[in-house]
Design a protein around this motif. Structure first.
Motif, PDB file in Angstrom:
ATOM      1  N   ARG A   1      25.274  65.119  83.875  1.00  0.00           N
ATOM      2  CA  ARG A   1      24.272  66.127  83.522  1.00  0.00           C
ATOM      3  C   ARG A   1      24.620  66.771  82.179  1.00  0.00           C
ATOM      4  NH1 ARG A   1      24.175  68.797  88.060  1.00  0.00           N
ATOM      5  NH2 ARG A   1      22.311  67.761  88.881  1.00  0.00           N
ATOM      6  N   ALA A   2      25.901  66.995  81.960  1.00  0.00           N
ATOM      7  CA  ALA A   2      26.339  67.563  80.684  1.00  0.00           C
ATOM      8  C   ALA A   2      26.054  66.600  79.534  1.00  0.00           C
ATOM      9  CB  ALA A   2      27.822  67.890  80.740  1.00  0.00           C
TER      10      ALA A   2
ATOM     11  N   ALA B   1      26.839  72.074  70.563  1.00  0.00           N
ATOM     12  CA  ALA B   1      26.220  72.032  71.887  1.00  0.00           C
ATOM     13  C   ALA B   1      27.235  72.078  73.017  1.00  0.00           C
ATOM     14  CB  ALA B   1      25.384  70.753  72.015  1.00  0.00           C
ATOM     15  N   ALA B   2      28.491  71.797  72.708  1.00  0.00           N
ATOM     16  CA  ALA B   2      29.485  71.587  73.766  1.00  0.00           C
ATOM     17  C   ALA B   2      29.702  72.811  74.647  1.00  0.00           C
ATOM     18  CB  ALA B   2      30.813  71.145  73.151  1.00  0.00           C
ATOM     19  N   SER B   3      29.764  73.992  74.052  1.00  0.00           N
ATOM     20  CA  SER B   3      30.084  75.192  74.825  1.00  0.00           C
ATOM     21  C   SER B   3      29.109  75.385  75.976  1.00  0.00           C
ATOM     22  CB  SER B   3      30.088  76.418  73.917  1.00  0.00           C
ATOM     23  OG  SER B   3      30.318  77.595  74.660  1.00  0.00           O
ATOM     24  N   SER B   4      27.815  75.287  75.690  1.00  0.00           N
ATOM     25  CA  SER B   4      26.805  75.462  76.727  1.00  0.00           C
ATOM     26  C   SER B   4      26.719  74.254  77.651  1.00  0.00           C
ATOM     27  CB  SER B   4      25.447  75.724  76.077  1.00  0.00           C
ATOM     28  OG  SER B   4      24.423  75.768  77.057  1.00  0.00           O
ATOM     29  N   ALA B   5      26.677  73.065  77.068  1.00  0.00           N
ATOM     30  CA  ALA B   5      26.460  71.855  77.870  1.00  0.00           C
ATOM     31  C   ALA B   5      27.605  71.564  78.823  1.00  0.00           C
ATOM     32  CB  ALA B   5      26.235  70.660  76.943  1.00  0.00           C
ATOM     33  N   LEU B   6      28.815  71.914  78.443  1.00  0.00           N
ATOM     34  CA  LEU B   6      29.991  71.583  79.255  1.00  0.00           C
ATOM     35  C   LEU B   6      30.466  72.750  80.118  1.00  0.00           C
ATOM     36  CD1 LEU B   6      32.071  69.643  76.568  1.00  0.00           C
ATOM     37  CD2 LEU B   6      30.565  68.689  78.317  1.00  0.00           C
ATOM     38  N   SER B   7      29.707  73.834  80.130  1.00  0.00           N
ATOM     39  CA  SER B   7      30.180  75.056  80.796  1.00  0.00           C
ATOM     40  C   SER B   7      30.390  74.872  82.294  1.00  0.00           C
ATOM     41  CB  SER B   7      29.201  76.199  80.540  1.00  0.00           C
ATOM     42  OG  SER B   7      27.911  75.898  81.067  1.00  0.00           O
ATOM     43  N   ARG B   8      29.661  73.952  82.928  1.00  0.00           N
ATOM     44  CA  ARG B   8      29.793  73.768  84.376  1.00  0.00           C
ATOM     45  C   ARG B   8      30.585  72.522  84.745  1.00  0.00           C
ATOM     46  NH1 ARG B   8      23.833  75.504  86.833  1.00  0.00           N
ATOM     47  NH2 ARG B   8      23.773  77.586  85.845  1.00  0.00           N
TER      48      ARG B   8
ATOM     49  N   ARG C   1      34.089  70.836  85.288  1.00  0.00           N
ATOM     50  CA  ARG C   1      35.473  71.233  85.544  1.00  0.00           C
ATOM     51  C   ARG C   1      36.425  70.099  85.173  1.00  0.00           C
ATOM     52  NH1 ARG C   1      35.041  73.992  91.589  1.00  0.00           N
ATOM     53  NH2 ARG C   1      33.558  75.653  91.036  1.00  0.00           N
ATOM     54  N   GLY C   2      37.491  70.471  84.511  1.00  0.00           N
ATOM     55  CA  GLY C   2      38.536  69.496  84.215  1.00  0.00           C
ATOM     56  C   GLY C   2      38.297  68.778  82.901  1.00  0.00           C
ATOM     57  N   GLU C   3      39.366  68.640  82.131  1.00  0.00           N
ATOM     58  CA  GLU C   3      39.255  67.999  80.824  1.00  0.00           C
ATOM     59  C   GLU C   3      38.824  66.545  80.906  1.00  0.00           C
ATOM     60  OE1 GLU C   3      38.756  67.648  77.018  1.00  0.00           O
ATOM     61  OE2 GLU C   3      39.162  69.552  78.053  1.00  0.00           O
ATOM     62  N   PRO C   4      39.278  65.761  81.914  1.00  0.00           N
ATOM     63  CA  PRO C   4      38.818  64.372  81.967  1.00  0.00           C
ATOM     64  C   PRO C   4      37.299  64.238  82.070  1.00  0.00           C
ATOM     65  CG  PRO C   4      40.768  64.639  83.330  1.00  0.00           C
ATOM     66  CD  PRO C   4      40.353  66.014  82.902  1.00  0.00           C
ATOM     67  N   ASP C   5      36.652  65.064  82.898  1.00  0.00           N
ATOM     68  CA  ASP C   5      35.200  64.997  83.027  1.00  0.00           C
ATOM     69  C   ASP C   5      34.496  65.517  81.779  1.00  0.00           C
ATOM     70  OD1 ASP C   5      35.188  63.764  85.433  1.00  0.00           O
ATOM     71  OD2 ASP C   5      34.402  65.452  86.589  1.00  0.00           O
ATOM     72  N   ARG C   6      35.082  66.508  81.122  1.00  0.00           N
ATOM     73  CA  ARG C   6      34.502  67.005  79.876  1.00  0.00           C
ATOM     74  C   ARG C   6      34.572  65.924  78.806  1.00  0.00           C
ATOM     75  NH1 ARG C   6      34.220  72.735  79.812  1.00  0.00           N
ATOM     76  NH2 ARG C   6      34.567  72.843  77.572  1.00  0.00           N
ATOM     77  N   ALA C   7      35.709  65.236  78.750  1.00  0.00           N
ATOM     78  CA  ALA C   7      35.849  64.142  77.784  1.00  0.00           C
ATOM     79  C   ALA C   7      34.885  63.004  78.103  1.00  0.00           C
ATOM     80  CB  ALA C   7      37.287  63.638  77.774  1.00  0.00           C
ATOM     81  N   LEU C   8      34.664  62.749  79.401  1.00  0.00           N
ATOM     82  CA  LEU C   8      33.727  61.706  79.802  1.00  0.00           C
ATOM     83  C   LEU C   8      32.316  62.036  79.345  1.00  0.00           C
ATOM     84  CD1 LEU C   8      32.934  59.140  81.324  1.00  0.00           C
ATOM     85  CD2 LEU C   8      32.809  60.528  83.432  1.00  0.00           C
TER      86      LEU C   8
END
Length: 412
Positions: A10-11, A29-36, A38-45
């Motif tokens: 979704r992010a 866009a990252a701050s808003s899009a990645l706010s929900r 959790r965890g750096e691996p999923d954010r990197a994904l």
């Protein structure tokens, strides 16, 4: 209950929407899009999925269009979801069942059956992407004869380049880090290991800097007792550190306070010194002229498209014209601040002629000083005018480099 991996997808969808619909960069866009997420691996994904979609979007869309009876609108959510699903299968090697489980829920209340049918049809065909991404029409037309060569440099995310505080230690650091060097003071590493975990980071032995981005400061040469250098638009500090390490008495100027905080932190980590000034370069006046000035001007950054593929979609004539106007003003002011015999280097990480060659042709009052082959790494060469133009497709067999334009003058 959330489906595992769904927040990351979704992010990714939100990141792509921010680029294509609002013209934002992925970082913006990252701050808003990645706010929900959790965890750096999923954010990197999420970042990786969005990046691959933006890198290969024209080719992904061609596949999608080949499997639909009626074309989906360019901004249809189903198209974006299918782009995300196909990018995972074709670029990130995600199993199809996991792609379906985390992709179709993004279309809750929408055409899930359509997306499932298109995805299933395509995966049954044994589809694949070309070896080289197809550029969107607008940059392809702007870059002309260079476009196909540039595209070859976009197929893979770039390796990690670092610049060394002490160029004499190049061989030692290349061996210690398991990297290769393309010129003294440079080491290239494979992607993967977090930067802060690499040997030498804590002691400030090096900093991250693309090979092309390291060339402008090199072209000012070494400083010495009492020789002053101005780094205009200096943050986050890579070129400031280069100049300080080369012996210059450096003034680092930038308008952005938060970016200057990073510059100060980088100077502290590397134990290098510079006078840091927060000011608008179009209004600021120096107390005395400088022996050397490096103007790495604000630009559209289209030359960073291999690491920031969103520039392929969000940059157009308006942004180019706006940046070119600012560059002309900055270049004119910088030329006035040179001491007799002083050297000015102008650089932009842009592939646009209006931001590079056109700026160099228009500058008056200084003597052009040609860049020489001996100053460049193997595989790069100056233009007939004595400038340097790098493209992402250059040095492709060694990992490539960012696109830059660089020119140099001396005040006589």
């Amino acid at each position: 209950m959330d489906i595992p991996g769904l927040p990351a997808r979704r992010a990714a969808l939100n990141l792509i929407d921010a680029v294509l619909r609002r013209g934002e960069t992925l970082d913006q866009a990252a701050s808003s899009a990645l706010s929900r997420v959790r965890g750096e691996p999923d954010r990197a994904l999420a970042r990786a999925i969005a990046g691959e979609v933006l890198r290969w979007r024209a080719d992904l869309d061609e596949l999608i269009d080949s499997a639909t009876r009626l074309p989906l609108a360019d901004d249809a959510k189903a198209r974006a979801v299918l782009e995300i699903m196909l990018a995972q299968v074709l670029r990130l090697e995600t199993p199809a069942h996991a792609v379906i489980a985390t992709g179709l829920p993004l279309l809750a209340g929408g055409p899930r059956r359509l997306a499932h049918g298109v995805f299933s049809t395509l995966t049954r065909r044994g589809i694949f992407l070309p070896n080289v991404p197809t550029l969107p029409d607008a940059p392809y037309e702007r870059w002309g004869d260079r476009a196909e060569a540039i595209a070859k440099g976009l197929a893979l995310p770039p390796p990690l380049d670092i610049a060394l505080r002490d160029a004499a230690q190049t061989e030692s650091w290349a061996e210690k880090l398991g990297g290769t060097s393309l010129m003294p003071g440079h080491v290239r590493l494979e992607r993967g290991t977090p930067v802060t975990e690499l040997a030498g980071f804590g002691e400030g032995a090096w900093w991250v800097q693309d090979l092309a981005a390291s060339l402008p400061a090199r072209l000012l040469g070494t400083g010495g007792e009492g020789l002053s250098a101005l780094d205009l638009c200096a943050a986050p500090g890579g070129k400031t550190m280069q100049l300080a390490a080369a012996g210059w008495d450096v003034t680092a100027l930038d308008i952005a306070g938060r970016r200057l905080e990073r510059l100060r932190a980088n100077l502290e980590r590397t134990n290098l010194a510079a006078e840091v000034v927060q000011a608008d370069a179009l209004k600021w006046e120096p107390e005395a002229p400088f022996d050397a000035i490096l103007l790495d001007a604000p630009c559209t950054a289209t030359g960073t498209c291999r690491r920031h593929p969103e520039v392929l979609h969000r940059i157009g004539p308006r942004q180019i014209d706006e940046m070119a106007e600012i560059q002309t003003k900055l270049l004119s002011r910088a030329a006035e601040w040179l001491a007799p015999g002083g050297v000015l280097v102008y650089a932009v990480c842009s592939l646009e002629e209006a931001e590079g060659e056109a700026q160099a042709r228009a500058l008056e009052g200084l003597q052009p000083e040609a860049i020489t082959q001996a100053e460049l790494p193997d595989g790069l060469a100056p233009t007939d005018e004595g400038w340097l133009r790098t493209d992402p497709g250059m040095l492709a067999g060694q990992g490539g480099l960012d696109g830059f334009f660089i020119a140099r003058w001396r005040k006589v």
